[in-house]
Every structure is written in C-alpha cells, then in structure tokens.
Write a protein that holds these residues in place. Structure first.
Motif, PDB file in Angstrom:
ATOM      1  N   ARG A 165       0.830  -1.208   0.000  1.00 18.89           N
ATOM      2  CA  ARG A 165       0.000   0.000   0.000  1.00 18.89           C
ATOM      3  C   ARG A 165       0.867   1.261   0.000  1.00 18.89           C
ATOM      4  O   ARG A 165       0.584   2.233  -0.700  1.00 18.89           O
ATOM      5  CB  ARG A 165      -0.906   0.003   1.230  1.00 18.89           C
ATOM      6  CG  ARG A 165      -2.053  -0.976   1.166  1.00 18.89           C
ATOM      7  CD  ARG A 165      -3.121  -0.504   0.217  1.00 18.89           C
ATOM      8  NE  ARG A 165      -4.265  -1.393   0.208  1.00 18.89           N
ATOM      9  CZ  ARG A 165      -5.261  -1.308  -0.645  1.00 18.89           C
ATOM     10  NH1 ARG A 165      -5.239  -0.370  -1.574  1.00 18.89           N
ATOM     11  NH2 ARG A 165      -6.270  -2.147  -0.593  1.00 18.89           N
ATOM     12  N   LEU A 166       1.923   1.251   0.793  1.00 19.14           N
ATOM     13  CA  LEU A 166       2.802   2.418   0.860  1.00 19.14           C
ATOM     14  C   LEU A 166       3.495   2.652  -0.479  1.00 19.14           C
ATOM     15  O   LEU A 166       3.658   3.800  -0.921  1.00 19.14           O
ATOM     16  CB  LEU A 166       3.832   2.224   1.969  1.00 19.14           C
ATOM     17  CG  LEU A 166       3.296   2.289   3.403  1.00 19.14           C
ATOM     18  CD1 LEU A 166       4.373   1.877   4.394  1.00 19.14           C
ATOM     19  CD2 LEU A 166       2.791   3.691   3.720  1.00 19.14           C
ATOM     20  N   ALA A 167       3.902   1.577  -1.133  1.00 21.08           N
ATOM     21  CA  ALA A 167       4.526   1.725  -2.450  1.00 21.08           C
ATOM     22  C   ALA A 167       3.543   2.314  -3.453  1.00 21.08           C
ATOM     23  O   ALA A 167       3.912   3.133  -4.305  1.00 21.08           O
ATOM     24  CB  ALA A 167       5.039   0.368  -2.933  1.00 21.08           C
ATOM     25  N   ALA A 168       2.260   1.915  -3.349  1.00 18.19           N
ATOM     26  CA  ALA A 168       1.250   2.468  -4.250  1.00 18.19           C
ATOM     27  C   ALA A 168       1.032   3.953  -3.981  1.00 18.19           C
ATOM     28  O   ALA A 168       0.821   4.741  -4.911  1.00 18.19           O
ATOM     29  CB  ALA A 168      -0.060   1.700  -4.088  1.00 18.19           C
ATOM     30  N   VAL A 169       1.092   4.356  -2.705  1.00 13.33           N
ATOM     31  CA  VAL A 169       0.956   5.775  -2.367  1.00 13.33           C
ATOM     32  C   VAL A 169       2.095   6.575  -2.974  1.00 13.33           C
ATOM     33  O   VAL A 169       1.899   7.647  -3.564  1.00 13.33           O
ATOM     34  CB  VAL A 169       0.916   5.947  -0.833  1.00 13.33           C
ATOM     35  CG1 VAL A 169       1.075   7.413  -0.449  1.00 13.33           C
ATOM     36  CG2 VAL A 169      -0.388   5.395  -0.271  1.00 13.33           C
ATOM     37  N   GLU A 170       3.310   6.054  -2.857  1.00 14.26           N
ATOM     38  CA  GLU A 170       4.463   6.758  -3.421  1.00 14.26           C
ATOM     39  C   GLU A 170       4.379   6.812  -4.945  1.00 14.26           C
ATOM     40  O   GLU A 170       4.710   7.829  -5.565  1.00 14.26           O
ATOM     41  CB  GLU A 170       5.753   6.071  -2.987  1.00 14.26           C
ATOM     42  CG  GLU A 170       7.009   6.830  -3.404  1.00 14.26           C
ATOM     43  CD  GLU A 170       8.275   6.133  -2.948  1.00 14.26           C
ATOM     44  OE1 GLU A 170       9.240   6.830  -2.613  1.00 14.26           O
ATOM     45  OE2 GLU A 170       8.291   4.888  -2.943  1.00 14.26           O
ATOM     46  N   LYS A 171       3.907   5.730  -5.544  1.00 15.44           N
ATOM     47  CA  LYS A 171       3.780   5.701  -7.002  1.00 15.44           C
ATOM     48  C   LYS A 171       2.763   6.721  -7.484  1.00 15.44           C
ATOM     49  O   LYS A 171       2.867   7.253  -8.593  1.00 15.44           O
ATOM     50  CB  LYS A 171       3.376   4.299  -7.452  1.00 15.44           C
ATOM     51  CG  LYS A 171       3.364   4.110  -8.958  1.00 15.44           C
ATOM     52  CD  LYS A 171       3.048   2.671  -9.326  1.00 15.44           C
ATOM     53  CE  LYS A 171       3.058   2.488 -10.843  1.00 15.44           C
ATOM     54  NZ  LYS A 171       2.756   1.079 -11.225  1.00 15.44           N
ATOM     55  N   ALA A 172       1.758   7.017  -6.645  1.00 13.52           N
ATOM     56  CA  ALA A 172       0.742   8.010  -7.008  1.00 13.52           C
ATOM     57  C   ALA A 172       1.254   9.435  -6.877  1.00 13.52           C
ATOM     58  O   ALA A 172       0.509  10.382  -7.146  1.00 13.52           O
ATOM     59  CB  ALA A 172      -0.496   7.821  -6.142  1.00 13.52           C
ATOM     60  N   GLY A 173       2.508   9.601  -6.439  1.00 12.55           N
ATOM     61  CA  GLY A 173       3.096  10.930  -6.359  1.00 12.55           C
ATOM     62  C   GLY A 173       2.965  11.598  -5.013  1.00 12.55           C
ATOM     63  O   GLY A 173       3.221  12.804  -4.891  1.00 12.55           O
ATOM     64  N   GLU A 174       2.575  10.850  -3.969  1.00 15.74           N
ATOM     65  CA  GLU A 174       2.424  11.431  -2.641  1.00 15.74           C
ATOM     66  C   GLU A 174       3.548  10.945  -1.735  1.00 15.74           C
ATOM     67  O   GLU A 174       4.166   9.897  -1.982  1.00 15.74           O
ATOM     68  CB  GLU A 174       1.060  11.064  -2.051  1.00 15.74           C
ATOM     69  CG  GLU A 174      -0.104  11.635  -2.844  1.00 15.74           C
ATOM     70  CD  GLU A 174      -1.448  11.298  -2.234  1.00 15.74           C
ATOM     71  OE1 GLU A 174      -2.202  12.233  -1.923  1.00 15.74           O
ATOM     72  OE2 GLU A 174      -1.737  10.101  -2.077  1.00 15.74           O
ATOM     73  N   ASP A 175       3.792  11.695  -0.682  1.00 14.85           N
ATOM     74  CA  ASP A 175       4.851  11.364   0.260  1.00 14.85           C
ATOM     75  C   ASP A 175       4.351  10.279   1.207  1.00 14.85           C
ATOM     76  O   ASP A 175       3.444  10.525   2.011  1.00 14.85           O
ATOM     77  CB  ASP A 175       5.243  12.613   1.054  1.00 14.85           C
ATOM     78  CG  ASP A 175       6.409  12.348   2.003  1.00 14.85           C
ATOM     79  OD1 ASP A 175       6.900  11.205   2.030  1.00 14.85           O
ATOM     80  OD2 ASP A 175       6.814  13.288   2.708  1.00 14.85           O
ATOM     81  N   PRO A 176       4.882   9.058   1.160  1.00  8.07           N
ATOM     82  CA  PRO A 176       4.362   7.984   2.016  1.00  8.07           C
ATOM     83  C   PRO A 176       4.542   8.267   3.500  1.00  8.07           C
ATOM     84  O   PRO A 176       3.723   7.832   4.311  1.00  8.07           O
ATOM     85  CB  PRO A 176       5.156   6.750   1.565  1.00  8.07           C
ATOM     86  CG  PRO A 176       6.374   7.288   0.905  1.00  8.07           C
ATOM     87  CD  PRO A 176       5.984   8.587   0.293  1.00  8.07           C
ATOM     88  N   VAL A 177       5.604   8.995   3.873  1.00 11.38           N
ATOM     89  CA  VAL A 177       5.796   9.326   5.289  1.00 11.38           C
ATOM     90  C   VAL A 177       4.677  10.239   5.771  1.00 11.38           C
ATOM     91  O   VAL A 177       4.056  10.013   6.819  1.00 11.38           O
ATOM     92  CB  VAL A 177       7.171   9.989   5.503  1.00 11.38           C
ATOM     93  CG1 VAL A 177       7.313  10.454   6.950  1.00 11.38           C
ATOM     94  CG2 VAL A 177       8.288   9.026   5.149  1.00 11.38           C
ATOM     95  N   ASP A 178       4.399  11.267   4.995  1.00 14.19           N
ATOM     96  CA  ASP A 178       3.357  12.222   5.365  1.00 14.19           C
ATOM     97  C   ASP A 178       1.988  11.546   5.409  1.00 14.19           C
ATOM     98  O   ASP A 178       1.199  11.749   6.338  1.00 14.19           O
ATOM     99  CB  ASP A 178       3.357  13.369   4.356  1.00 14.19           C
ATOM    100  CG  ASP A 178       2.580  14.580   4.867  1.00 14.19           C
ATOM    101  OD1 ASP A 178       2.252  14.598   6.065  1.00 14.19           O
ATOM    102  OD2 ASP A 178       2.316  15.492   4.068  1.00 14.19           O
ATOM    103  N   VAL A 179       1.701  10.709   4.407  1.00 14.88           N
ATOM    104  CA  VAL A 179       0.403  10.042   4.340  1.00 14.88           C
ATOM    105  C   VAL A 179       0.244   9.060   5.496  1.00 14.88           C
ATOM    106  O   VAL A 179      -0.796   9.024   6.169  1.00 14.88           O
ATOM    107  CB  VAL A 179       0.238   9.325   2.985  1.00 14.88           C
ATOM    108  CG1 VAL A 179      -1.006   8.446   2.992  1.00 14.88           C
ATOM    109  CG2 VAL A 179       0.164  10.335   1.854  1.00 14.88           C
ATOM    110  N   LEU A 180       1.267   8.245   5.751  1.00 18.30           N
ATOM    111  CA  LEU A 180       1.169   7.258   6.826  1.00 18.30           C
ATOM    112  C   LEU A 180       1.020   7.937   8.180  1.00 18.30           C
ATOM    113  O   LEU A 180       0.232   7.488   9.028  1.00 18.30           O
ATOM    114  CB  LEU A 180       2.399   6.353   6.817  1.00 18.30           C
ATOM    115  CG  LEU A 180       2.385   5.190   7.817  1.00 18.30           C
ATOM    116  CD1 LEU A 180       1.193   4.275   7.560  1.00 18.30           C
ATOM    117  CD2 LEU A 180       3.679   4.395   7.749  1.00 18.30           C
ATOM    118  N   ALA A 181       1.754   9.008   8.403  1.00 16.27           N
ATOM    119  CA  ALA A 181       1.622   9.732   9.668  1.00 16.27           C
ATOM    120  C   ALA A 181       0.228  10.329   9.814  1.00 16.27           C
ATOM    121  O   ALA A 181      -0.339  10.361  10.914  1.00 16.27           O
ATOM    122  CB  ALA A 181       2.683  10.827   9.747  1.00 16.27           C
ATOM    123  N   THR A 182      -0.349  10.775   8.705  1.00 15.59           N
ATOM    124  CA  THR A 182      -1.684  11.380   8.752  1.00 15.59           C
ATOM    125  C   THR A 182      -2.747  10.351   9.114  1.00 15.59           C
ATOM    126  O   THR A 182      -3.594  10.589   9.984  1.00 15.59           O
ATOM    127  CB  THR A 182      -2.015  12.027   7.397  1.00 15.59           C
ATOM    128  OG1 THR A 182      -1.031  13.021   7.094  1.00 15.59           O
ATOM    129  CG2 THR A 182      -3.384  12.673   7.433  1.00 15.59           C
TER     130      THR A 182
END
Length: 588
Positions: free
Chosen positions: A493-510
């Motif tokens: 899931r995190l790899a898919a978030v990064e592939k979509a152009g978003e920061d996985p650290v920021d998204v996961l923390a949110t």
C-alpha cells in the motif's frame, strides 16, 4: 456433521452413483470403509467376486423377507462430512464413525446380530455416505426415533476426540443453505447466486424496514418480487411465499419459497414481531441521520440483554435488522463490507426460544433502523466521514452482543458476532482513512539549492525503503509492524501511495494520527485498511475533478463543450456583477 438425505427405493441406483464418477467427475477412489458384517462383505471396487448389483441384492434381501408390509421407501441414506479446515481422517477412523452413527440412529445397535444391513462408502477426502435398508434380518422393521439428533450428539463427541471443528447442537437457528440443484440451476442461468439466497436477502431487507404488514408486502412488490399470500377462510393472511420473475421449474411453473423456508425468522409471525410494539421516530434531515442513529445505538449498548434471556433475544434480533438497513444506506466505499457483516451477523440475530419485544435496547435499535430507512433516498449520497461515528457505535453494539452470547453459551452465535465485528472494524478503519484523506493538506515541499552545473537525480517510484518510512511516520509502532504478518500488505500500500506521487511518510503519519492504534490487535492491518480508504477517497476526488469541470471552465453554464478549434479565442470571463449591467433579454 451427519445429514440425512431423502429415503429412496432404488438401492442399486444409489450405489451406482456413489461408486461412479459423480455428476462432474468429482468422485475419487470410491471404496467401502465399513459394513454391517466386517470383514466378510466384499467391496465391489476391490473384489472381482462382488459387483454393485450383487451388493444391492444382499442389502435388499431382508426387505423382501419382511413379515409385514414393506416400507414405501426402504433405502436409508446419510452423509457425514467434515469442515474444510479439518484434518483428513483415515479409513479406519471413518469406519469407526460409521459404526457409531448406525448405533446412534437405531439402524444397527452394537451387538445386535439381527440389525439392518448397511455399508459406508468413501469417494472423497472429507466425507462418507452410509447406505442402509430399513428392514431387520429377523423380519421386523427398525424403530427409528430421534435418529438425526442422536447422530448429531455422536458427531459432537467425535469432534472433541479427533480435534475437529466443534459445532453446536442443532438449535434450528442455522442458515438455510441453497440445495445442490438450486446452485446448479443458478450456474446454468448465469446467476451470481442461487435464487433462494437472493430472496433471503431481499425479504430480510423489506422486513427490517417495514412498519406494517401492508408496508412489508408493498416493499417486496416494489423491488419486483412476486408475492403469493395465503388467505384463511375469514380473510386473514396466514402466510406468504415469494418468487423471482423468470424462475421456473421443469413444468414452467413459478418457483415460490415460503418465508419460513427462507429463514426461521422470516415466517409471517416472526416478521410481524418487528412492528408489534409501535415506536415513534422523529423526521430528521439526511445529513443528521447518522448522528441521531449513533446516539441511540450508543445508548442501547449498555442495555442489551439487561432484562434476561428473553429480552436479550429480542435485542439481538433488532440489532440484526439495524445492520441490514445500515448496509443498504451506507456509503458506497464501505457498503460491501457492511453487507458481509450483515450476512455474518444473521446467525447471531437468531436465538432459540421466545423473545421479549419490549426491551429498551430493542426499541432503540428499531428507532435507529427506521431513521436510516426513512433516509434511504440519501443512500447514494451518504457521507463517508459522517457515518464514521455510527460505525464505531455499531462495533460497540456487536461486541456487546458477542459477550452476551458467550454468557448464554451460544457458541455459534458468539462466533458469528465476532466475524461481523471484524468486518465492521475494517469498515471503520477504511472510513477513518477516507476522512483523513478529505482533511489532508500536503506539507510544502522543501526546495533544495543545487550547485551550478549539478545534475538533478530523478526520483524513482518505490526507491525509498518502506521500513524507513515506518521509522519516520510511526516510530513507536515500527518494530511491531515489521514483525507483523500483515506488513507485506502494508508495504504494498505504501509503495502504491508513493507511485501516485504522494509522500508515504506524510500520508502514513496522517492516517495513523486519525484514530488511536493502541487497542488494535494488528497495527499493520489497521493501517492497511486506512490506506485503502485513503486511496479510494483520493481516487474518487481525482476522478470527480477530472470528469466534472467547474462551471467557470465552461463559460459558467455547467455544460461540457466540444474540443475548441485551434486558434479560436476562448470565452471572455465577465467581471463580477457584469450580469446586472446587461440589457433586457429579448422576448421570444
């Protein structure tokens, strides 16, 4: 679990089927594992001196020698099957099971040399078939009383001894499954499920939402179900049956299912219980229905079963109806999960014995059900974020029902509540992720200065190690997540978030900060669910933005225009208030 088939008259025909390849070549290595006279009865599959016809004649011989009238259907057939997750039993273990089943049924008691003749045939890993003839060898007929309950009791003993899945004694609350013929018919017609299951779900939804008998039948008719009412001579309705349009038997007659045959709580007397005690429900706006329903569900959680067994039975029945309607009007993002939860909780909503219909929790659940059903028109527009509080309250209610069932030693119902609760918790976390995505404001990207002439290294999607993302976003839970079996799914899931152009650290923390994680059995699994909701919400927002242009982009009309010709001037945007300075419109 032993299951008795219909009695028959053709011993050889049944043996031909059991020893044959099956209807779809599903039978493998058919052979006999036990008989009434071991080891002297030869197996047609392994002995050249015994044929299936010979075995059928030997089994039928006592029938023709009966002193009195022969039974109309003398073939006694029982299938004994294990659960898919059970270990494989050996032939010797199945032979012992067969002997004990025949003893419990009364067909062949231990030590009775004149008992009925029988054989046990195995043609699959997980079950056997026992075939007997209902004629004792001394010329008398057997006395079969409570044969199935006695065999069920024997099966419970074997489940403990062999370490198999433990089932509960039949309390007549189990789901009524579609028969093999109904499943095959659905396959031939290209249906996704048998008609019986479609009718079960449709009738249950109508019963849960209805406020009167006329309303119940009107709801069924409105969704296209054919209804046949059974009328008494005095004009009162005593029962009903339903059919799906186009579902016909071999004689081209409509196939009707009585309500009681769909489920024990869908008979007309049980359906009428839902509106026996009148309730008053205020009219609320669709935007407020989730909050009003949540308040009532939370108030009912402490009252469930407080008045004893009969009151608790009525409470869980009303809770089951609430989950059914919640699944219908829930946001699309979690609707499938809620429908699965309603399906699982169905067994938990049925308790053997009588029910009290005046409990406080039951009234609150019924009020919540009516609140949601009145706002059914808003089903397609339900706000995922607004439903979060209600879903959390529903999780609490299902957990309360699970504890109540455990206290009453309703093991099957408690397990059903547990499965439904897990699906509801998953829906809650998906909703939490969607809520976080809606409120998300990305952090400003840091601008780094490069030395003159230095080349920028392009970022590669998936290049960052996801273990490092955990350490930055959720350092407290990072070690436990890396050891969790659900970590690979979260990493994907995190790899898919990064592939979509978003920061996985920021998204996961949110998403991690949206709700607490300390009570989670699996933090990795919870975060995976939240990222699922995040991705769906962000994808829906992107799709809506791409497919629904703003009014200003089309000249303020809200319509989409065709491709603009090259070199053509764009529409001139009027300054605010310019519309008031236009001249009067020419009349047509």
């Amino acid at each position: 679990m032993p299951k008795k088939a219909r009695d028959g008259t053709d011993t050889k025909g049944l043996l031909d089927y059991l020893y044959g390849p099956g209807k779809r070549d599903e039978h493998t290595n058919p052979h006999m594992v036990a008989s009434w006279d071991d080891p002297f009865v030869e197996d047609p599959a392994r002995s050249p001196d015994m044929t299936i016809s010979d075995l059928a004649l030997i089994l039928d011989a006592p029938v023709y020698a009966l002193l009195g009238k022969q039974p109309a259907k003398h073939v006694y057939h029982v299938a004994v099957r294990n659960a898919p997750e059970d270990r494989l039993l050996t032939d010797e273990e199945w032979a012992r099971v067969a002997r004990e089943m025949m003893h419990a049924s009364g067909i062949a008691k231990h030590g009775d040399d004149q008992a009925c003749r029988w054989v046990a045939i195995r043609h699959a890993d997980d079950h056997i078939h026992i075939v007997a003839t209902q004629a004792r060898q001394d010329g008398r007929q057997p006395r079969l009383r409570q044969d199935i309950p006695n065999m069920h009791a024997t099966a419970r003993n074997f489940e403990v001894e062999f370490g198999l899945r433990r089932l509960k004694h039949g309390d007549k609350t189990a789901r009524k499954w579609a028969k093999t013929g109904e499943q095959e018919k659905a396959t031939r017609r290209g249906l996704s499920e048998p008609v019986r299951e479609t009718l079960q779900r449709t009738v249950r939804q109508a019963a849960a939402a209805a406020t009167s008998e006329d309303d119940f039948f009107a709801r069924l008719t409105a969704v296209g179900v054919r209804v046949n009412k059974r009328m008494a001579p005095d004009g009162n309705i005593t029962g009903y049956s339903v059919a799906m349009p186009g579902d016909r038997d071999g004689g081209q007659r409509a196939v009707f299912f009585p309500g009681a045959r769909l489920a024990s709580d869908l008979s007309l007397p049980r359906v009428r219980e839902r509106w026996t005690t009148p309730i008053s429900v205020p009219t609320v706006a669709p935007a407020e229905m989730w909050q009003e329903a949540e308040r009532r569900v939370r108030a009912a959680a402490d009252q469930l079963g407080a008045g004893g067994l009969r009151q608790g039975a009525g409470d869980v029945a009303a809770l089951g109806d609430l989950i059914v309607i919640a699944a219908v009007v829930s946001p699309r993002m979690v609707r499938d999960r809620l429908k699965d939860a309603a399906y699982e909780f169905e067994r938990a909503s049925r308790v053997p014995g009588d029910r009290a219909l005046e409990g406080q929790a039951r009234s609150l659940y019924r009020e919540s059900t009516q609140l949601l059903s009145q706002s059914v028109a808003a089903a397609g527009r339900s706000d995922t974020v607004a439903a979060l509080g209600f879903l959390l309250a529903l999780v609490t209610a299902i957990e309360a029902s699970r504890k109540w069932h455990q206290a009453q030693e309703h093991r099957a119902q408690a397990e059903a509540s547990g499965r439904a609760g897990r699906l509801l918790r998953e829906a809650v976390e998906v909703t939490a992720g969607a809520s976080a995505a809606r409120e998300y404001r990305p952090r400003p990207k840091r601008v780094t200065t490069r030395a003159p002439g230095a080349r920028r290294t392009p970022a590669v999607s998936g290049e960052r190690p996801m273990a490092g993302v955990l350490q930055e976003a959720v350092p407290v839970h990072a070690r436990a997540i890396l050891a969790d079996p659900a970590w690979p799914a979260l990493r994907t899931r995190l790899a898919a978030v990064e592939k979509a152009g978003e920061d996985p650290v920021d998204v996961l923390a949110t998403v991690a900060a949206k709700r607490e994680l300390t009570s989670a059995d699996s933090v990795a699994e919870v975060l995976t669910w939240r990222l699922d909701g995040w991705s769906r919400q962000r994808g829906a927002s992107t799709t809506a933005t791409g497919k629904s242009p703003s009014p200003t982009s089309t000249g303020g009309t809200g319509r989409t225009s065709g491709p603009r010709k090259t070199g053509a001037p764009g529409p001139t945007r009027r300054p605010p208030g310019d519309e008031q300075r236009k001249g009067p419109r020419r009349a047509r």
